[in-house]
Scaffold this motif. Structure first.
Motif, PDB file in Angstrom:
ATOM      1  N   ARG A 102       0.835  -1.207   0.000  1.00  0.00           N
ATOM      2  CA  ARG A 102       0.000   0.000   0.000  1.00  0.00           C
ATOM      3  C   ARG A 102       0.867   1.253   0.000  1.00  0.00           C
ATOM      4  O   ARG A 102       0.470   2.300  -0.520  1.00  0.00           O
ATOM      5  CB  ARG A 102      -0.923   0.004   1.212  1.00  0.00           C
ATOM      6  N   ALA A 378     -10.553   0.074   2.604  1.00  0.00           N
ATOM      7  CA  ALA A 378      -9.411   0.555   1.826  1.00  0.00           C
ATOM      8  C   ALA A 378      -9.813   1.399   0.631  1.00  0.00           C
ATOM      9  O   ALA A 378      -9.034   2.257   0.188  1.00  0.00           O
ATOM     10  CB  ALA A 378      -8.578  -0.632   1.348  1.00  0.00           C
ATOM     11  N   LEU A 382      -7.432   4.464  -1.836  1.00  0.00           N
ATOM     12  CA  LEU A 382      -6.677   4.004  -2.995  1.00  0.00           C
ATOM     13  C   LEU A 382      -6.448   5.064  -4.069  1.00  0.00           C
ATOM     14  O   LEU A 382      -5.364   5.084  -4.686  1.00  0.00           O
ATOM     15  CB  LEU A 382      -7.356   2.776  -3.601  1.00  0.00           C
TER      16      LEU A 382
END
Length: 471
Positions: A102, A378, A382
């Motif tokens: 990430r 998430a 992103l």
């Protein structure tokens, strides 16, 4: 007296300039090794699809193989299998590896090696779709009609087995010789149908000279123009088919992550139309820009200038996450102007972070299952990660190319070259030198599409600075 050695670009300096990581933290490597030791097999929630004929097609030497393809003719239409590396099988949500990827966002490629998104034991071995045995994958299955239009799609976790690791040039040579791998039997028929479909839906393919840095055979580096082969375009169309199907699944479900590009503004289209006509290309009022571009000659000066002008139609790319259950709607313009349809990244999870999450959305939606909470949490984070990593990858690529071009030209300061004017902007312009293939700014009054003489006034391999002036 010995000739002075050719200056070589310093890619290590590029890595330092952009603070690219040179290794993975120890906890990440431990977790990756543990994940690589396990090989998911068929069972509940994972279909045994090892009987499906699949091959990978990638540049020579590639080991991070995200996709395996199979295309067959049916009694009516086509069946397409597209297997994608299943990173959900090896990355534990919330673990050290998950946190690191990430942070990285995507693999960064340099001429002398990559800065990978995942450790090599995963990206180039256990999670890659290498042809050395069964591998975990997410299998997309498409049924298309005789015109190559999608009529059905499914997506599921599976175990697959690639039959061969092929490269584009080899497949193209096989086609020219009248032979083709059984897994690709119908690709030569379907590929052109999908390309025609892309033009009809308004996909904008620039097809400008694509420069790449490659070894020069003498221990140094040079720049060449990469020619896209037919089989590469056809393979790309299957990837686009998959990304468009993923976007439709997400939009229908009200949750997902899109790759977006606004439709061209009317003023931009009008300006492009004027440029095309000034350069001698007729363009009917009711014809899309995609049709004009698809019909241009490959590399005449005027055609190159039109293709460069078309870049003004492709501005504002980004990522858009949405989750109707959390109060965020899809964008009003959910399409991708360069593709001519809504689109989502799902086909390169070894190299791009977004694809793993978008894939998990599609799997959950099509199975009628609840979206995993770690995916839902998430999604809003992103777009920023991907925008930042896209920008970094672009800057690194440009820096490597600029330094290599400057290294090639440093000994030619003061010399004159023939160049094609791609763009004219007052007292400066952008020119393209066919040999060596260089794109650069140039001072002087120009006309787009003209062939002119230019003089090299500066070339600095340490910074990548190149300057030309009209002769």
């Amino acid at each position: 007296m010995h000739p002075s050695p050719r200056p070589t670009p310093d890619f290590a300096a590029v890595r330092a300039e952009f603070a690219l990581p040179d290794a993975f933290p120890a906890p990440v490597l431990v977790e990756a090794a543990r994940a690589a030791a396990g090989r998911p097999g068929p069972g509940p929630g994972r279909r045994d699809a090892t009987d499906v004929e699949l091959v990978t097609i990638d540049p020579p030497g590639s080991k991070d193989l995200d996709q395996a393809l199979g295309v067959a003719r049916r009694r009516s239409g086509f069946r397409v299998y597209y297997a994608i590396a299943d990173l959900g099988a090896v990355v534990t949500p919330g673990g050290a590896l998950d946190a690191e990827v990430r942070r990285r966002g995507q693999t960064i490629y340099l001429p002398d090696g990559s800065v990978p998104l995942h450790p090599a034991e995963l990206s180039e071995d256990a999670a890659s779709l290498l042809p050395d045995g069964p591998r975990a994958a997410v299998l997309w299955t498409f049924d298309l009609d005789d015109a190559g239009e999608q009529v059905a799609v499914s997506v599921e976790r599976a175990v697959v087995r690639s039959r061969a690791r092929l490269d584009y040039a080899g497949v193209q040579a096989d086609l020219a010789a009248g032979r083709v791998h059984p897994a690709l039997a119908a690709l030569p028929e379907l590929g052109p149908l999908r390309r025609a479909h892309a033009v009809r839906r308004g996909a904008i393919e620039l097809e400008l000279p694509e420069q790449e840095v490659v070894p020069d055979g003498s221990g140094g580096w040079t720049v060449r123009v990469r020619r896209r082969l037919d089989v590469e375009s056809w393979n790309a169309e299957i990837s686009l088919l998959t990304g468009m199907a993923a976007a439709r699944i997400m939009l229908d479900a009200g949750v997902g992550l899109l790759r977006t590009l606004p439709a061209p503004e009317p003023d931009a289209l009008a300006a492009f139309r004027r440029t095309a006509r000034e350069l001698g290309f007729g363009w009917p009022e009711d014809a899309p820009a995609a049709e004009l571009l698809a019909g241009l000659p490959a590399d005449t000066p005027s055609a190159l200038a039109v293709r460069r002008a078309a870049t003004a139609l492709l501005r504002g790319a980004g990522y858009h996450a949405f989750d109707r259950s959390a109060g965020t709607e899809p964008p009003a313009d959910a399409g991708h102007g360069g593709i001519g349809a809504p689109y989502s990244h799902v086909t390169a999870p070894l190299r791009r972070l977004a694809d793993r999450f978008s894939t998990e959305v599609c799997l959950a939606v099509t199975a009628g299952a609840e979206l995993p909470e770690w995916v839902r949490a998430a999604l809003p984070t992103l777009p920023a990660v991907m925008d930042e990593s896209d920008a970094l990858a672009s800057r690194v690529d440009r820096a490597c190319l600029d330094r290599t071009e400057a290294a090639l030209l440093r000994g030619s300061v003061g010399q004159e070259f023939d160049a094609v004017v791609l763009r004219a902007d007052g007292e400066a312009g952008e020119v393209y030198l066919p040999d060596p293939p260089v794109l650069a700014r140039c001072t002087g009054a120009f006309t787009a599409g003209a062939v002119v003489r230019v003089r090299l006034t500066a070339a600095n391999p340490e910074t990548g600075q190149i300057e030309f002036a009209a002769s």
